[in-house]
Each structure stands twice: as structure tokens, then as C-alpha cells.
Scaffold this motif. Structure first.
Motif, PDB file in Angstrom:
ATOM      1  N   PRO A 126     -25.095  18.662  11.945  1.00 51.42           N
ATOM      2  CA  PRO A 126     -24.180  18.908  13.054  1.00 51.42           C
ATOM      3  C   PRO A 126     -24.961  19.188  14.345  1.00 51.42           C
ATOM      4  CG  PRO A 126     -23.614  20.251  11.139  1.00 51.42           C
ATOM      5  CD  PRO A 126     -24.978  19.682  10.887  1.00 51.42           C
ATOM      6  N   ARG A 127     -24.501  18.621  15.423  1.00 45.01           N
ATOM      7  CA  ARG A 127     -25.125  18.886  16.721  1.00 45.01           C
ATOM      8  C   ARG A 127     -25.095  20.381  17.031  1.00 45.01           C
ATOM      9  NH1 ARG A 127     -26.138  15.508  20.710  1.00 45.01           N
ATOM     10  NH2 ARG A 127     -24.835  13.903  19.748  1.00 45.01           N
ATOM     11  N   GLU A 128     -24.064  21.046  16.552  1.00 46.69           N
ATOM     12  CA  GLU A 128     -23.904  22.473  16.810  1.00 46.69           C
ATOM     13  C   GLU A 128     -25.056  23.285  16.222  1.00 46.69           C
ATOM     14  OE1 GLU A 128     -20.149  25.583  16.840  1.00 46.69           O
ATOM     15  OE2 GLU A 128     -20.191  23.934  15.390  1.00 46.69           O
ATOM     16  N   VAL A 129     -25.608  22.836  15.091  1.00 41.87           N
ATOM     17  CA  VAL A 129     -26.737  23.546  14.484  1.00 41.87           C
ATOM     18  C   VAL A 129     -27.980  23.397  15.353  1.00 41.87           C
ATOM     19  CG1 VAL A 129     -28.315  23.595  12.519  1.00 41.87           C
ATOM     20  CG2 VAL A 129     -25.861  23.396  12.140  1.00 41.87           C
ATOM     21  N   VAL A 130     -28.231  22.185  15.829  1.00 42.59           N
ATOM     22  CA  VAL A 130     -29.380  21.952  16.707  1.00 42.59           C
ATOM     23  C   VAL A 130     -29.264  22.827  17.956  1.00 42.59           C
ATOM     24  CG1 VAL A 130     -30.654  20.232  18.036  1.00 42.59           C
ATOM     25  CG2 VAL A 130     -29.631  19.604  15.840  1.00 42.59           C
ATOM     26  N   ASP A 131     -28.069  22.862  18.544  1.00 42.44           N
ATOM     27  CA  ASP A 131     -27.857  23.678  19.745  1.00 42.44           C
ATOM     28  C   ASP A 131     -28.031  25.166  19.433  1.00 42.44           C
ATOM     29  OD1 ASP A 131     -27.306  21.343  21.102  1.00 42.44           O
ATOM     30  OD2 ASP A 131     -25.125  21.571  20.984  1.00 42.44           O
ATOM     31  N   ALA A 132     -27.560  25.586  18.251  1.00 44.18           N
ATOM     32  CA  ALA A 132     -27.662  27.004  17.885  1.00 44.18           C
ATOM     33  C   ALA A 132     -29.120  27.414  17.713  1.00 44.18           C
ATOM     34  CB  ALA A 132     -26.884  27.279  16.606  1.00 44.18           C
ATOM     35  N   LEU A 133     -29.942  26.537  17.134  1.00 41.16           N
ATOM     36  CA  LEU A 133     -31.350  26.872  16.962  1.00 41.16           C
ATOM     37  C   LEU A 133     -32.068  26.927  18.306  1.00 41.16           C
ATOM     38  CD1 LEU A 133     -32.452  24.958  13.745  1.00 41.16           C
ATOM     39  CD2 LEU A 133     -31.418  27.212  14.013  1.00 41.16           C
ATOM     40  N   ALA A 175     -36.291  15.953  10.335  1.00 43.63           N
ATOM     41  CA  ALA A 175     -34.885  16.222  10.626  1.00 43.63           C
ATOM     42  C   ALA A 175     -34.717  16.622  12.089  1.00 43.63           C
ATOM     43  CB  ALA A 175     -34.374  17.338   9.716  1.00 43.63           C
ATOM     44  N   PRO A 176     -33.530  16.414  12.660  1.00 44.48           N
ATOM     45  CA  PRO A 176     -33.308  16.728  14.076  1.00 44.48           C
ATOM     46  C   PRO A 176     -33.554  18.186  14.434  1.00 44.48           C
ATOM     47  CG  PRO A 176     -31.524  15.372  13.220  1.00 44.48           C
ATOM     48  CD  PRO A 176     -32.353  15.772  12.037  1.00 44.48           C
ATOM     49  N   VAL A 177     -33.483  19.092  13.448  1.00 45.42           N
ATOM     50  CA  VAL A 177     -33.684  20.517  13.722  1.00 45.42           C
ATOM     51  C   VAL A 177     -35.152  20.875  13.869  1.00 45.42           C
ATOM     52  CG1 VAL A 177     -31.535  21.242  12.593  1.00 45.42           C
ATOM     53  CG2 VAL A 177     -33.633  20.974  11.242  1.00 45.42           C
ATOM     54  N   ALA A 178     -36.052  19.941  13.537  1.00 44.43           N
ATOM     55  CA  ALA A 178     -37.483  20.263  13.533  1.00 44.43           C
ATOM     56  C   ALA A 178     -37.970  20.730  14.901  1.00 44.43           C
ATOM     57  CB  ALA A 178     -38.293  19.046  13.069  1.00 44.43           C
ATOM     58  N   VAL A 179     -37.469  20.126  15.964  1.00 46.37           N
ATOM     59  CA  VAL A 179     -37.964  20.434  17.304  1.00 46.37           C
ATOM     60  C   VAL A 179     -37.658  21.872  17.700  1.00 46.37           C
ATOM     61  CG1 VAL A 179     -35.866  19.636  18.477  1.00 46.37           C
ATOM     62  CG2 VAL A 179     -38.068  19.544  19.671  1.00 46.37           C
ATOM     63  N   HIS A 180     -36.638  22.486  17.085  1.00 41.53           N
ATOM     64  CA  HIS A 180     -36.260  23.867  17.415  1.00 41.53           C
ATOM     65  C   HIS A 180     -36.542  24.821  16.248  1.00 41.53           C
ATOM     66  CE1 HIS A 180     -34.609  22.610  21.170  1.00 41.53           C
ATOM     67  NE2 HIS A 180     -33.716  21.829  20.605  1.00 41.53           N
ATOM     68  N   SER A 181     -37.506  24.492  15.411  1.00 45.29           N
ATOM     69  CA  SER A 181     -37.888  25.341  14.277  1.00 45.29           C
ATOM     70  C   SER A 181     -39.336  25.775  14.439  1.00 45.29           C
ATOM     71  CB  SER A 181     -37.710  24.587  12.953  1.00 45.29           C
ATOM     72  OG  SER A 181     -36.368  24.180  12.770  1.00 45.29           O
ATOM     73  N   ASP A 182     -39.579  27.077  14.351  1.00 46.33           N
ATOM     74  CA  ASP A 182     -40.948  27.584  14.406  1.00 46.33           C
ATOM     75  C   ASP A 182     -41.669  27.362  13.084  1.00 46.33           C
ATOM     76  OD1 ASP A 182     -40.954  28.948  17.128  1.00 46.33           O
ATOM     77  OD2 ASP A 182     -39.221  29.883  16.180  1.00 46.33           O
ATOM     78  N   LEU A 183     -40.916  27.380  12.000  1.00 52.94           N
ATOM     79  CA  LEU A 183     -41.480  27.135  10.676  1.00 52.94           C
ATOM     80  C   LEU A 183     -40.455  26.353   9.879  1.00 52.94           C
ATOM     81  CD1 LEU A 183     -43.674  27.537   8.574  1.00 52.94           C
ATOM     82  CD2 LEU A 183     -42.692  29.769   8.044  1.00 52.94           C
ATOM     83  N   LEU A 184     -40.765  25.084   9.592  1.00 50.17           N
ATOM     84  CA  LEU A 184     -39.828  24.232   8.861  1.00 50.17           C
ATOM     85  C   LEU A 184     -40.365  23.981   7.462  1.00 50.17           C
ATOM     86  CD1 LEU A 184     -37.701  21.317  10.073  1.00 50.17           C
ATOM     87  CD2 LEU A 184     -39.088  20.987   8.015  1.00 50.17           C
ATOM     88  N   LEU A 185     -39.512  24.231   6.474  1.00 47.14           N
ATOM     89  CA  LEU A 185     -39.858  24.038   5.068  1.00 47.14           C
ATOM     90  C   LEU A 185     -38.990  22.903   4.521  1.00 47.14           C
ATOM     91  CD1 LEU A 185     -39.852  27.808   4.098  1.00 47.14           C
ATOM     92  CD2 LEU A 185     -41.846  26.408   4.677  1.00 47.14           C
ATOM     93  N   PRO A 186     -39.589  21.745   4.205  1.00 47.78           N
ATOM     94  CA  PRO A 186     -38.781  20.603   3.774  1.00 47.78           C
ATOM     95  C   PRO A 186     -38.493  20.594   2.286  1.00 47.78           C
ATOM     96  CG  PRO A 186     -41.060  19.927   4.047  1.00 47.78           C
ATOM     97  CD  PRO A 186     -41.006  21.389   4.405  1.00 47.78           C
ATOM     98  N   ALA A 187     -37.287  20.160   1.942  1.00 45.27           N
ATOM     99  CA  ALA A 187     -36.880  19.958   0.549  1.00 45.27           C
ATOM    100  C   ALA A 187     -35.859  18.831   0.556  1.00 45.27           C
ATOM    101  CB  ALA A 187     -36.282  21.234  -0.043  1.00 45.27           C
ATOM    102  N   ALA A 188     -36.201  17.717  -0.055  1.00 45.39           N
ATOM    103  CA  ALA A 188     -35.381  16.511   0.038  1.00 45.39           C
ATOM    104  C   ALA A 188     -34.054  16.658  -0.692  1.00 45.39           C
ATOM    105  CB  ALA A 188     -36.149  15.316  -0.528  1.00 45.39           C
TER     106      ALA A 188
END
Length: 277
Positions: free
Chosen positions: A188-195, A214-227
Motif C-alpha cells: 500500500p502506498r500508505e505504508v510507504v508514506d507512513a515509513l 520492495a518499495p519500502v526499502a528506501v524508507h527503512s533503516d534496517l530491512l530484513l527480507p523474507a520471500a
């Protein structure tokens, strides 16, 4: 590292500075890892929702002369097909895909440093807001349910709307220093905006997402991926759920009174007859 198609693609993409459009292509290729070596540039563009020239520029950004060279590389490194195997039905294929996702997660966790760092960050935040909307709401709820047994103040953010930023502000005013987000497709775009808002408010954002692209990566200080699994009509999220439990374990390791809180809960539950033995 695993020799799975998804793992090989992740290694290929790591270390490259990709544009948002290129990250979208990379994410699509990871999701369709088994098919990626056989897709034309036009087919990949359609699947990723981008233009065909964008696919060509993506291949060049990875160091190839063009998309045909990238596709040849993927075919060259693909392991040979096993012969004599019994064809699996679509349900078995979905289970097999999830098993592969869990194997890849296990390999990622061979380096525990990112999860350990996340555990320290989450344990230190009082309160701890946990965000998850739409498909990710159940992941956020599950984490919050268990985290509340050991963390003194967990705040579940599983509803969007205009109040979401207000609740982030309230957490910051109460002393929050971090926010945990579960982000799953479709994002959701709302999640990206919230981060983005949470970061602007000074929070350290820890995100569990389906891909490092994922689109949220740019607004994450620490991203942990799990497919996630994509073989059924609706995505399956066994690996993100398990990663959430691993994060809980890491957080407990940084909460000195976590075990005492759990024991206290067990005593109260027994006194109330809360569970059927």
C-alpha cells in the motif's frame, strides 16, 4: 548460500545502486526466479509494469551489454533440471516454494548480526509501534500479541487513514525511538508514506519485507527480507511470519526481565484457568 534461482538473483543484484524502476524489475525477477532466464525483455517489462527500454537499462546497470547478455548469464548459471522426478500438482508446488523460501531465510540468518541489531533497537524503544496494513496486518498483529508479553508497551498500528500519522506522533511523544513494520505485497502506498513520516519524526525504521527491493526499502533503516510464496491465488507468508518470531527472540535477548514476565503470565493464566490443559 543456496543455489536456488531466487538466491542467485539476490546475489547478482546486491551491491548495485538501482533506481526505483530498476528495483521494481529486480523484485519481479526474484518473484519469478525460476522463469527469469527464459523471459524476453518484453515479457519481463509487462510483468514488472515498466517499459521495455527500462529492462535494457536495468541489464546495463548490472554490468551487462544488454538484456540478452543478462538472460544468457542466468541460463549459464542455472542448475540442470533433475530427471525422473514425479510432476507435482499446484498445491505441492506451492508448498515446495515455501520450503525453498524458508531455506533461503535460514541461509540469510547465517549472519545473525542484522537480526541481533534489530532486536536491540526494538527492545530499547518504549513504546514500540508495530505497523502492518492490509496483507501484512496479520503479521503485525501476531508479533504484537507475543511481544506484549515481554515488552512493557507495544502499540499495534494495523489501520490506515488520517489517524495513522497521529498515532506515530503519539508514540514519539511517549518516548518511542523505533518502529517495526511488516510490509508485504501488494504494497500500500500508505505504508510507504507512513515509513517516510516515521523517519522524519526521528524513528529508526526496522522493516520485514518480501524483498530487499520492495518499495519500502528506501524508507527503512534496517530491512530484513523474507520471500513470500506466489504460486496460489493469494500470496503465502510463512517466511515473513517465521522471521517475525526470530525478531521476537532477538528482542527478548535484550529485555532482561523477559523471562520473568513470561513466568508471571503463566502463573496468572493458571490461576484464571485461561487455557485448557
Amino acid at each position: 548460500m543456496s543455489d536456488s534461482p531466487a538466491a542467485r538473483l539476490q546475489v547478482l543484484f546486491e551491491g548495485h545502486r538501482l533506481t526505483p524502476t530498476q528495483r521494481r524489475i529486480a523484485h519481479c525477477m526474484v518473484r519469478r526466479a525460476a522463469d527469469a532466464p527464459f523471459l524476453s525483455s518484453v515479457e519481463l517489462a509487462e510483468l514488472a509494469g515498466v517499459s521495455q527500454p527500462s529492462v535494457t537499462r536495468f541489464a546495463v546497470a548490472l554490468g551487462f551489454d544488454g538484456y540478452p547478455a543478462l538472460r544468457r548469464h542466468l541460463r549459464d548459471v542455472a542448475p540442470p533440471e533433475e530427471s525422473g522426478a514425479t510432476a507435482a500438482n499446484e498445491y505441492q508446488q506451492a508448498v515446495d516454494a515455501e520450503i525453498e523460501n524458508l531455506r533461503h531465510l535460514a541461509e540469510v540468518l547465517a549472519d545473525p548480526a542484522p537480526v541481533e541489531r534489530a532486536g536491540r533497537v526494538l527492545a530499547a524503544s518504549r513504546p514500540l509501534p508495530v505497523l502492518g496494513l492490509r496483507a501484512a496486518a496479520s503479521q503485525a498483529y501476531g508479533f504484537s500479541y507475543f511481544a506484549a508479553k515481554v515488552h512493557p508497551d507495544v502499540r499495534l498500528l494495523d489501520e490506515g487513514g488520517t489517524m495513522l500519522a497521529d498515532r506515530v506522533d503519539a508514540a514519539v511523544r511517549a518516548g518511542a525511538t523505533a518502529l517495526l513494520c511488516f510490509a508485504l505485497p501488494r504494497h500500500p502506498r500508505e505504508v510507504v508514506d507512513a515509513l517516510a513520516y516515521a523517519q522524519s519524526a526521528g524513528l529508526t525504521v526496522v522493516t520485514v519485507a518480501d524483498s530487499a527491493f520492495a518499495p519500502v526499502a528506501v524508507h527503512s533503516d534496517l530491512l530484513l527480507p523474507a520471500a513470500v510464496g506466489t504460486g496460489l491465488a493469494f500470496d503465502t507468508a510463512c517466511a515473513p511470519m517465521l522471521l517475525g518470531r526470530v525478531l521476537l527472540e532477538a528482542m527478548c535477548d535484550n529485555l532482561p526481565d523477559a523471562q520473568a514476565r513470561l513466568e508471571e503470565f503463566d502463573v496468572r493464566a493458571a490461576a484464571r484457568g485461561l487455557f485448557v490443559e
